[in-house]
Design a protein around this motif. Structure first.
Motif, PDB file in Angstrom:
ATOM      1  N   LYS A   1       0.298 -12.409 -80.943  1.00 11.77           N
ATOM      2  CA  LYS A   1      -1.054 -11.921 -81.231  1.00 11.77           C
ATOM      3  C   LYS A   1      -1.748 -12.814 -82.248  1.00 11.77           C
ATOM      4  CE  LYS A   1      -0.852  -7.008 -80.110  1.00 11.77           C
ATOM      5  NZ  LYS A   1      -1.108  -5.628 -80.597  1.00 11.77           N
ATOM      6  N   PHE A   2      -0.984 -13.284 -83.222  1.00 14.45           N
ATOM      7  CA  PHE A   2      -1.522 -14.165 -84.260  1.00 14.45           C
ATOM      8  C   PHE A   2      -2.049 -15.459 -83.643  1.00 14.45           C
ATOM      9  CE2 PHE A   2      -0.893 -17.497 -87.465  1.00 14.45           C
ATOM     10  CZ  PHE A   2      -1.588 -16.968 -88.537  1.00 14.45           C
TER      11      PHE A   2
ATOM     12  N   GLU B   1      -7.531 -16.873 -88.502  1.00 11.16           N
ATOM     13  CA  GLU B   1      -8.576 -17.886 -88.659  1.00 11.16           C
ATOM     14  C   GLU B   1      -8.504 -18.569 -90.025  1.00 11.16           C
ATOM     15  OE1 GLU B   1     -13.478 -18.153 -88.423  1.00 11.16           O
ATOM     16  OE2 GLU B   1     -12.425 -16.292 -87.916  1.00 11.16           O
TER      17      GLU B   1
ATOM     18  N   LYS C   1      -5.162 -14.847 -81.367  1.00  8.60           N
ATOM     19  CA  LYS C   1      -6.354 -14.600 -82.178  1.00  8.60           C
ATOM     20  C   LYS C   1      -6.875 -15.895 -82.779  1.00  8.60           C
ATOM     21  CE  LYS C   1      -9.329 -11.954 -84.329  1.00  8.60           C
ATOM     22  NZ  LYS C   1     -10.363 -11.160 -83.609  1.00  8.60           N
TER      23      LYS C   1
ATOM     24  N   ALA D   1      -3.145 -10.384 -87.403  1.00 14.83           N
ATOM     25  CA  ALA D   1      -3.839 -11.388 -86.588  1.00 14.83           C
ATOM     26  C   ALA D   1      -5.251 -11.656 -87.089  1.00 14.83           C
ATOM     27  CB  ALA D   1      -3.879 -10.934 -85.132  1.00 14.83           C
ATOM     28  N   SER D   2      -5.847 -10.692 -87.780  1.00 15.29           N
ATOM     29  CA  SER D   2      -7.209 -10.897 -88.284  1.00 15.29           C
ATOM     30  C   SER D   2      -7.284 -11.997 -89.341  1.00 15.29           C
ATOM     31  CB  SER D   2      -7.750  -9.582 -88.861  1.00 15.29           C
ATOM     32  OG  SER D   2      -7.011  -9.183 -90.009  1.00 15.29           O
TER      33      SER D   2
ATOM     34  N   SER E   1      -8.856 -18.075 -80.358  1.00 13.58           N
ATOM     35  CA  SER E   1     -10.226 -17.685 -80.041  1.00 13.58           C
ATOM     36  C   SER E   1     -11.238 -18.361 -80.960  1.00 13.58           C
ATOM     37  CB  SER E   1     -10.369 -16.164 -80.150  1.00 13.58           C
ATOM     38  OG  SER E   1     -10.164 -15.722 -81.483  1.00 13.58           O
ATOM     39  N   LYS E   2     -10.781 -18.938 -82.085  1.00 17.30           N
ATOM     40  CA  LYS E   2     -11.690 -19.578 -83.037  1.00 17.30           C
ATOM     41  C   LYS E   2     -11.339 -21.040 -83.316  1.00 17.30           C
ATOM     42  CE  LYS E   2     -13.965 -15.724 -84.045  1.00 17.30           C
ATOM     43  NZ  LYS E   2     -15.427 -15.558 -83.831  1.00 17.30           N
TER      44      LYS E   2
ATOM     45  N   ASP F   1      -2.363  -6.231 -85.259  1.00 16.51           N
ATOM     46  CA  ASP F   1      -3.785  -6.594 -85.146  1.00 16.51           C
ATOM     47  C   ASP F   1      -4.370  -6.958 -86.505  1.00 16.51           C
ATOM     48  OD1 ASP F   1      -3.836  -6.167 -82.399  1.00 16.51           O
ATOM     49  OD2 ASP F   1      -4.293  -4.038 -82.620  1.00 16.51           O
TER      50      ASP F   1
END
Length: 419
Positions: A230-231, A210, A234, A206-207, A237-238, A203
């Motif tokens: 997960k990467f 972006e 994530k 993945a942050s 989503s952006k 997680d």
């Protein structure tokens, strides 16, 4: 020792849930059985190793730090021997050993500070002027004789240890178990922090998606792991981009679900297009690719990577087309050693029957088929190491290793028989 029931191997989840209800040695043997059969691999090896070592610290008998270190090192060596192609096991063992040394050192320093404070207090008391003796009090006994007061007698007499109040001092034999129990508790808390770090690493990596993925990018991934999935989700989503999924199996069973169907469904729902590529077709698309994203099973001291078999194809194609390569890996995968010579030249070999069926004909019996399970990627092929601590380069490795491993553990050999 394998499980008693032939052909039965408990899953990792069942093993972890049963740790508290089974003997320690039986739990270690069960994990070794799973590792030997390759039923536990990748990131699960780190989680399983941490759980087992926590049980070793909590349930094994030891009377001092050296005994605890020996217990942990022995259990860790057995796990490393069972799965030598999973360096993350040795990483967790070394971190737990370093944790024990740190906690023991802190406790020793605390004891030294306590003793120093006690010495200072004693010195201060002894250097102060003696109290003024009380005046003599004469008392008449029944026989009319005079006696010296008990206060003067008490000053001149030596107190009997049995007369000391309860709790005035603690024998060493009673203090030692309390110290061991405190050390055990601190080490267990430290191992639980390592387990939290492992579970949160994906997680945290993945942050940073972006920042690394830009709108309109064409991203190529090879057999994406859970970390890569997960990467990508994530980033989706952006951002709006396209993903090439390479490394798909050319042969597929009838009725079986398409590879990475769940990942493609999530990305498509977020507006991200996906394209499936066979391993031999990714080079044709590399000219359109913006960057290559892969995950590593381990990152060595020299910056080289242990990756799933075939990932080196994508990396070499990226180098030929001058495309950046981003490697996703938690810092717990950073190994304080360089890769072995065998790994550098050929990788780890596995069972070839998974690729070729020897029942297909007599001609197959004349072939020698090698199935490479893992590949080695040289550090010059990597542009960014994206960890749970953020993007890193090869220049940061010395600091990362120094922060997570003690010098004793960097030089430690975990080969069975040397523990």
């Amino acid at each position: 020792m394998a499980p008693s029931q032939a052909g039965y191997a408990p899953s990792l989840d069942k093993l972890l849930k049963s740790l508290k209800n089974h003997p320690l040695e039986a739990s270690i043997d069960a994990l070794i059985f799973l590792l030997t059969r390759r039923q536990v691999h990748g990131d699960d090896c780190a989680i399983a190793t941490a759980h087992i070592l926590l049980q070793v610290v909590a349930r094994s008998k030891w009377n001092d730090v050296d005994q605890l270190l020996a217990r942990v090192q022995k259990a860790g060596s057995r796990l490393v021997y069972a799965a030598p192609d999973e360096p993350v096991i040795g990483n967790i063992v070394r971190r737990v050993l370093g944790l024990i040394r740190d906690e023991a050192s802190e406790e020793r320093n605390a004891d030294d500070l306590s003793e120093s404070a006690s010495d200072i207090q004693t010195l201060t008391t002894s250097s102060s002027p003696p109290p003024r003796p009380p005046p003599l009090v004469r008392s008449t006994t029944a026989g009319g004789s005079m006696s010296v007061s008990k206060s003067m007698f008490n000053l001149l007499s030596v107190a009997d240890p049995a007369d000391l109040p309860t709790g005035a001092s603690t024998p060493v034999s009673q203090a030692q178990p309390a110290s061991i129990q405190a050390l055990r508790s601190e080490v267990i808390d430290g191992i639980e922090e390592i387990m939290d770090e492992i579970s949160q690493a994906d997680d945290q990596i993945a942050s940073f998606a972006e920042i690394q993925i830009n709108p309109g990018d064409y991203v190529l991934v090879y057999r994406p792991s859970k970390t890569v999935e997960k990467f990508l989700v994530k980033a989706a989503s952006k951002r709006r981009f396209t993903v090439f999924i390479a490394g798909l199996e050319p042969h597929k069973k009838q009725g079986a679900e398409a590879p990475y169907a769940a990942l493609r469904k999530k990305l498509n729902a977020a507006g991200v297009n996906t394209v499936n590529l066979a391993s031999n077709g990714l080079t044709a698309y590399m000219a359109r690719v913006s960057k290559v994203v892969i995950s590593a099973k381990a990152v060595y001291q020299n910056g080289g990577l242990l990756v799933d078999s075939g990932s080196c194809i994508a990396v070499q194609a990226a180098e030929a087309y001058s495309k950046p390569v981003i490697v996703l890996c938690g810092v717990y995968k950073f190994c304080p050693q360089d890769p072995s010579e065998e790994l550098s030249w050929g990788g780890v070999k596995g069972n070839s029957s998974a690729e070729v069926s020897y029942a297909e004909g007599a001609e197959v019996d004349e072939l020698e088929v090698e199935n490479t399970v893992t590949d080695y990627v040289r550090p010059e092929h990597v542009d960014i190491y994206l960890t749970n601590l953020g993007p890193q380069t090869l220049h940061h490795f010395a600091g990362i290793l120094a922060d997570h491993y003690k010098p004793e553990e960097m030089l430690l050999s975990l080969q069975l028989g040397e523990a």
